[in-house]
Design an enzyme around this catalytic site. Structure first.
Site, short mmCIF file in Angstrom:
data_model
loop_
_atom_site.label_atom_id
_atom_site.label_comp_id
_atom_site.label_asym_id
_atom_site.label_seq_id
_atom_site.Cartn_x
_atom_site.Cartn_y
_atom_site.Cartn_z
CB SER A 1 -0.96 8.96 10.49
OG SER A 1 -0.10 8.58 11.64
CG ASN A 2 2.70 11.09 6.19
OD1 ASN A 2 2.18 9.96 5.90
ND2 ASN A 2 2.93 11.93 5.22
CD GLU A 3 1.35 12.58 12.24
OE1 GLU A 3 0.80 11.89 11.51
OE2 GLU A 3 1.14 13.81 12.08
CD GLU B 1 -3.04 1.00 2.36
OE1 GLU B 1 -2.63 0.48 3.16
OE2 GLU B 1 -3.85 1.63 2.10
C1 LIG Z 1 -9.43 8.67 3.06
C2 LIG Z 1 -9.11 7.39 4.03
C3 LIG Z 1 -9.46 6.16 3.67
C4 LIG Z 1 -9.04 5.17 4.55
N1 LIG Z 1 -9.13 3.69 3.83
C5 LIG Z 1 -9.12 2.56 4.69
C6 LIG Z 1 -9.29 1.39 4.37
O1 LIG Z 1 -9.79 1.15 2.90
N2 LIG Z 1 -9.11 0.41 5.12
C7 LIG Z 1 -8.69 0.53 6.53
O2 LIG Z 1 -8.42 -0.29 7.20
N3 LIG Z 1 -8.22 1.85 6.83
C8 LIG Z 1 -8.42 2.81 5.99
N4 LIG Z 1 -8.31 4.18 6.36
C9 LIG Z 1 -7.74 4.40 8.22
C10 LIG Z 1 -6.44 4.71 8.11
O3 LIG Z 1 -5.41 3.73 8.04
C11 LIG Z 1 -6.06 5.39 9.55
O4 LIG Z 1 -7.25 6.51 9.61
C12 LIG Z 1 -4.86 5.87 9.74
O5 LIG Z 1 -3.90 4.65 9.95
C13 LIG Z 1 -4.66 6.63 11.15
O6 LIG Z 1 -5.52 5.70 12.12
P1 LIG Z 1 -6.63 6.24 13.15
O7 LIG Z 1 -7.29 6.82 12.19
O8 LIG Z 1 -6.88 5.36 14.02
O9 LIG Z 1 -5.76 7.46 13.96
P2 LIG Z 1 -5.33 7.47 15.23
O10 LIG Z 1 -4.28 6.34 15.38
O11 LIG Z 1 -6.29 7.74 16.18
O12 LIG Z 1 -4.31 8.98 15.30
C14 LIG Z 1 -4.71 10.14 15.48
C15 LIG Z 1 -3.49 11.21 15.39
O13 LIG Z 1 -2.66 10.77 16.26
C16 LIG Z 1 -1.07 10.52 15.88
N5 LIG Z 1 -0.57 9.45 16.36
C17 LIG Z 1 -1.16 8.28 17.05
N6 LIG Z 1 -0.47 7.39 17.33
C18 LIG Z 1 1.00 7.94 17.40
C19 LIG Z 1 2.19 7.51 17.84
N7 LIG Z 1 2.52 6.52 18.50
N8 LIG Z 1 3.22 8.58 17.69
C20 LIG Z 1 2.82 9.65 17.13
N9 LIG Z 1 1.57 10.06 16.50
C21 LIG Z 1 0.60 9.22 16.79
C22 LIG Z 1 -1.77 10.07 14.54
O14 LIG Z 1 -0.42 10.38 13.42
C23 LIG Z 1 -2.74 10.90 14.05
O15 LIG Z 1 -2.22 12.41 13.54
C24 LIG Z 1 -8.66 5.13 5.67
C25 LIG Z 1 -8.29 6.56 6.23
C26 LIG Z 1 -8.57 7.69 5.48
C27 LIG Z 1 -8.51 9.11 5.72
#
Ligand SMILES: Cc1cc2nc3c(=O)[nH]c(=O)nc-3n(C[C@H](O)[C@H](O)[C@H](O)COP(=O)(O)OP(=O)(O)OC[C@H]3O[C@@H](n4cnc5c(N)ncnc54)[C@H](O)[C@@H]3O)c2cc1C
Length: 241
Positions: A224-226, A100
């Site tokens: 996420s990029n973080e 991916e």
């Molecule tokens: C348009 C879109 C399409 C998507 N499609 C899919 C899909 O088809 N299938 C699927 O499974 N998922 C999908 N996703 C989900 C995506 O993979 C997650 O949103 C992403 O990995 C972030 O996880 P979260 O939303 O749980 O954010 P969280 O983990 O809650 O993070 C929130 C914020 O905190 C930061 N953060 C969290 N933990 C840490 C850390 N340890 N250190 C530093 N910063 C941290 C993150 O970078 C972010 O800025 C999609 C997301 C989007 C926006």
């Protein structure tokens, strides 16, 4: 939970792109409650027509319904739909995430945004402006750098080797470059960038905000990029945690 020749899934998964059109979806399900973190998770292929599956579309900022929340209420999945070993799903998930990230790391999206930037600048008569040209040229050169880096990772895939954790760097480079180009489009369009959808600009029609709406989520999905930076710090730079 395993029940004879079937798994029974209960729970909810948010952000599943295109689930509204899909026939099947992969689910990482906890199959060993005693195991910690990524251990004890299995990789299951679920038929979305199974009883107990409900797909709820989510409308995004741009007004599109491309991703969904999927609910599982005692959904029965045959054992033959287990991909890989029981409780070994995380290894498959990691390999998939590598693919991916190389897909997201392609220079295609920044190139698409650069095409719109060029058009918006042309419509606003800014292409001959030296200050604009300097920023445009810098971004164009970054796309060339990205294309070279991408090609290196593509070679690894072609050789059939596993993608190294450095692929996280590619994902960061591509998505943040895409976002910077999308930001310059907005700046270049001036006041017109406040308008949603295709708009009239200098005698032509262009959707100024489309790249912005695509670029922002790209820094989040695929991890996420973080989190990508954490992977690089831990697995590439071997910095203390
Ligand atoms: C348009 C879109 C399409 C998507 N499609 C899919 C899909 O088809 N299938 C699927 O499974 N998922 C999908 N996703 C989900 C995506 O993979 C997650 O949103 C992403 O990995 C972030 O996880 P979260 O939303 O749980 O954010 P969280 O983990 O809650 O993070 C929130 C914020 O905190 C930061 N953060 C969290 N933990 C840490 C850390 N340890 N250190 C530093 N910063 C941290 C993150 O970078 C972010 O800025 C999609 C997301 C989007 C926006």
């Amino acid at each position: 939970m395993a029940d004879g020749e079937e798994f029974v899934i209960n729970g909810q998964k948010i952000w599943t792109t295109l689930a509204q059109d899909a026939t099947h979806m992969f689910v990482l399900a906890r199959t060993d409650k005693a195991a910690k973190k990524q251990a004890g998770i299995s990789f299951l292929l679920v038929d979305l027509a199974s009883p107990g599956v409900r797909v709820r579309p989510i409308r995004d900022l741009a007004g599109h319904e491309e991703f969904n929340e999927v609910f599982f209420d005692a959904v029965r999945v045959p054992r033959e739909n287990l991909v890989g070993g029981l409780n070994e799903g995380w290894n498959i998930a990691k390999a998939l995430l590598g693919f991916e990230r190389i897909h997201i790391g392609s220079p295609k999206m920044p190139q698409y945004a650069l095409g719109i930037l060029t058009r918006v600048a042309g419509l606003r008569g800014l292409q001959a402006d030296p200050a604009w040209q300097e920023r445009y040229t810098a971004l164009r050169m970054e796309i060339e750098d990205l294309a070279d880096t991408y090609a290196r990772f593509v070679e690894i895939v072609k050789r059939g080797e596993p993608l190294p954790p450095e692929v996280s760097m590619l994902k960061i480079l591509a998505t943040e470059l895409f976002q910077r180009i999308a930001d310059l489009i907005i700046e270049t369009a001036g006041e017109a960038a406040q308008l949603h959808g295709a708009i009239e600009l200098g005698g032509g029609r262009v959707d100024v905000l489309a790249p912005f709406y695509k670029a922002k989520p790209a820094t989040i999905y695929g991890g996420s990029n973080e989190i990508q930076r954490n992977i690089l710090a831990k697995n590439v730079l071997h910095l203390p945690g």
